[in-house]
Design an enzyme around this catalytic site. Structure first.
Site, PDB file in Angstrom:
ATOM      1  N   ARG A  42     -39.595 -42.046  58.305  1.00 49.13           N
ATOM      2  CA  ARG A  42     -39.605 -43.324  59.018  1.00 49.13           C
ATOM      3  C   ARG A  42     -40.025 -43.088  60.471  1.00 49.13           C
ATOM      4  NH1 ARG A  42     -34.805 -47.557  58.018  1.00 49.13           N
ATOM      5  NH2 ARG A  42     -35.870 -47.363  56.004  1.00 49.13           N
ATOM      6  N   LYS A  78     -34.271 -36.877  54.567  1.00 49.68           N
ATOM      7  CA  LYS A  78     -35.050 -37.962  55.168  1.00 49.68           C
ATOM      8  C   LYS A  78     -35.590 -37.495  56.518  1.00 49.68           C
ATOM      9  CE  LYS A  78     -36.081 -42.286  54.054  1.00 49.68           C
ATOM     10  NZ  LYS A  78     -36.423 -42.776  52.714  1.00 49.68           N
ATOM     11  N   GLY A 181     -41.892 -56.953  43.544  1.00 50.32           N
ATOM     12  CA  GLY A 181     -41.543 -58.260  42.993  1.00 50.32           C
ATOM     13  C   GLY A 181     -42.578 -58.820  42.039  1.00 50.32           C
TER      14      GLY A 181
END
Length: 345
Positions: A42, A78, A181
Site C-alpha cells: 500500500r 504486508k 461485484g
C-alpha cells in the site's frame, strides 16, 4: 516507533527511510508458520510514519488470518510506503524501484503485489528490481477469482440458513459493482437469484440491473433494503451499530475488506440473528489465485478447487458456531489458531 514494533505480536518489521522523498518503507511480517509471507503493498500519504507502521502491522495480521482461514501454504505479510507528501512522475517511479530493491533484499521471505495506491503498472516498476512480486506472470485479473469465492460463500450461507445452496428465487443484494461485484452478479444471475444492485454510480447500477434482470436500489438506503443475503463488495467498516440495526437480511457474505467497524459488531449481528460470514474467508479467492498460480505453480484446476473449498470451510465454521451458540467470527478465529498451531499441512 520502537514501542510499536516491540509490542506487536508479529515476527518482524523491516524499515527503510527514503531520504530523497522523505518517505518510510515498512514490510511487516506477521507469521511465516505456514510459508513465506505474502501480501500486497500500500502507498499513500500518512499523517505520521507511525500511522503507516500501524497500517502495515494491521494488514499483515489480516493476511495471516486470510491464509490460515483457508489453510493455504503462505504466511501473513504486508508492505506500506508511508509518504509524507504526494509523489509523481519519475520521483514516484524511482521510489518504487528502491522499494523493489528492499523486497529483493529479503530473498523471497516476502512477496508482494498490488494494493491501495499501487496498481498493476506500479507492480511492474517494483518488478524491475525483484522477482518476488505477483500479478505479472499471467494469472490475470483477480476479480473473477474473488467473485468465485464470494459466490461459494453465498451458497454456504444459503445452505446454513435455508437448508439448500440453491439460490433460485433468493433475493441477493450486492453493494458495489466493480471488478468483483460485476462477475459475482453474473454468477448469481446464472444461479437464478433475484438481484438487487447498489453502487455509488447509480447509472452503473441501473445498467447492470437492466442487463441481468435485476433491480437497482438507492446506495444510501441499501442497509434497510429487504433481501435474503446482503453482499458488501465496496468499502470496509460498513457494519456498525447504526447500519446493523437497519439490516433486513438473514445473512451477510461479501468481498469488502474489514466489513466490521469493530469486532463487537460480530456479536451485534449474532444477537440480531443475522448470519455473518467473515470477510477474510469470503474474499480469499483472488489472493489464492494470484499467489497459487504465480508463486506456487498451482494449476487452474487446483486453484479453482481450493477456492470452492471456501464453502466447505464455512460449513464447518457455521456448524461449530451454532453448536457453541457463538458468532461465526469466534469459530473462524479458533480455526485460524488451530491451523497455525498445527503448521503446514
Amino acid at each position: 516507533m520502537k514501542d510499536l514494533i516491540r509490542d506487536w505480536d508479529g515476527e518482524y518489521v523491516v524499515t527503510r527511510y527514503d531520504k530523497k522523498t522523505e518517505s518510510w518503507m515498512f514490510i511487516a511480517v506477521h507469521s511465516t508458520v505456514l510459508g513465506n509471507a505474502s501480501g500486497g503493498t500500500r502507498m499513500k500519504v500518512y499523517p505520521t510514519p507511525e500511522d503507516g507502521l500501524r497500517d502495515a502491522q494491521r494488514l499483515a495480521t489480516g493476511m495471516t488470518y486470510k491464509w490460515a482461514g483457508v489453510d493455504f501454504p503462505l504466511g501473513g505479510g504486508k508492505g506500506v510506503i508511508a509518504l509524507s507528501r504526494a509523489v509523481s512522475g519519475e520521483e514516484r517511479e524511482h521510489l518504487l524501484e528502491r522499494y523493489g530493491d528492499l523486497v529483493e533484499s529479503l530473498r523471497g521471505s516476502f512477496s508482494t503485489g498490488a494494493d491501495l495506491g499501487v496498481g498493476p503498472e506500479s507492480v511492474k516498476v517494483i518488478g524491475r528490481e525483484t522477482s518476488h512480486v505477483f500479478g505479472l506472470r499471467g494469472a490475470g485479473d483477480p476479480g473473477p477469482w474473488t467473485a468465485l469465492g464470494v459466490f461459494t460463500s453465498v451458497e454456504a450461507v444459503a445452505r446454513e440458513l435455508f437448508g439448500t445452496s440453491d439460490l433460485k428465487g433468493r433475493t441477493v443484494l450486492v453493494q458495489g459493482l466493480g471488478d468483483v461485484g460485476i462477475p459475482l452478479c453474473k454468477r448469481l444471475y446464472a444461479a437464478g437469484a433475484k438481484l438487487k444492485l447498489a453502487d455509488v454510480d447509480p447509472n452503473r447500477a441501473t445498467g447492470i440491473a437492466d442487463e441481468l434482470g435485476g433491480e437497482a436500489v438507492d446506495a444510501d438506503g441499501v442497509y434497510s433494503e429487504p433481501c435474503d443475503i446482503f453482499v458488501p463488495c465496496a468499502v470496509g467498516g460498513i457494519l456498525n451499530p447504526e447500519t446493523i440495526s437497519q439490516l433486513q437480511c438473514a445473512g451477510v457474505a461479501g468481498a469488502a475488506n474489514n466489513q466490521l467497524e469493530t469486532r463487537e459488531d460480530a456479536m451485534r449481528l449474532h444477537e440480531r440473528g443475522i448470519l455473518y460470514s467473515p470477510d477474510y474467508i469470503c474474499n480469499a479467492g483472488g489472493a489464492v489465485a494470484l499467489c497459487g498460480l504465480e508463486a506456487l505453480g498451482m494449476s487452474d484446476d487446483y486453484v479453482t478447487r481450493k477456492i470452492l473449498s471456501i464453502g466447505d470451510a464455512l460449513d464447518a465454521i457455521f456448524a461449530e458456531a451454532k453448536e457453541k451458540g457463538e458468532p461465526p467470527l469466534d469459530a473462524t478465529e479458533r480455526r485460524v489458531r488451530q491451523v497455525l498451531e498445527r503448521g503446514p499441512a
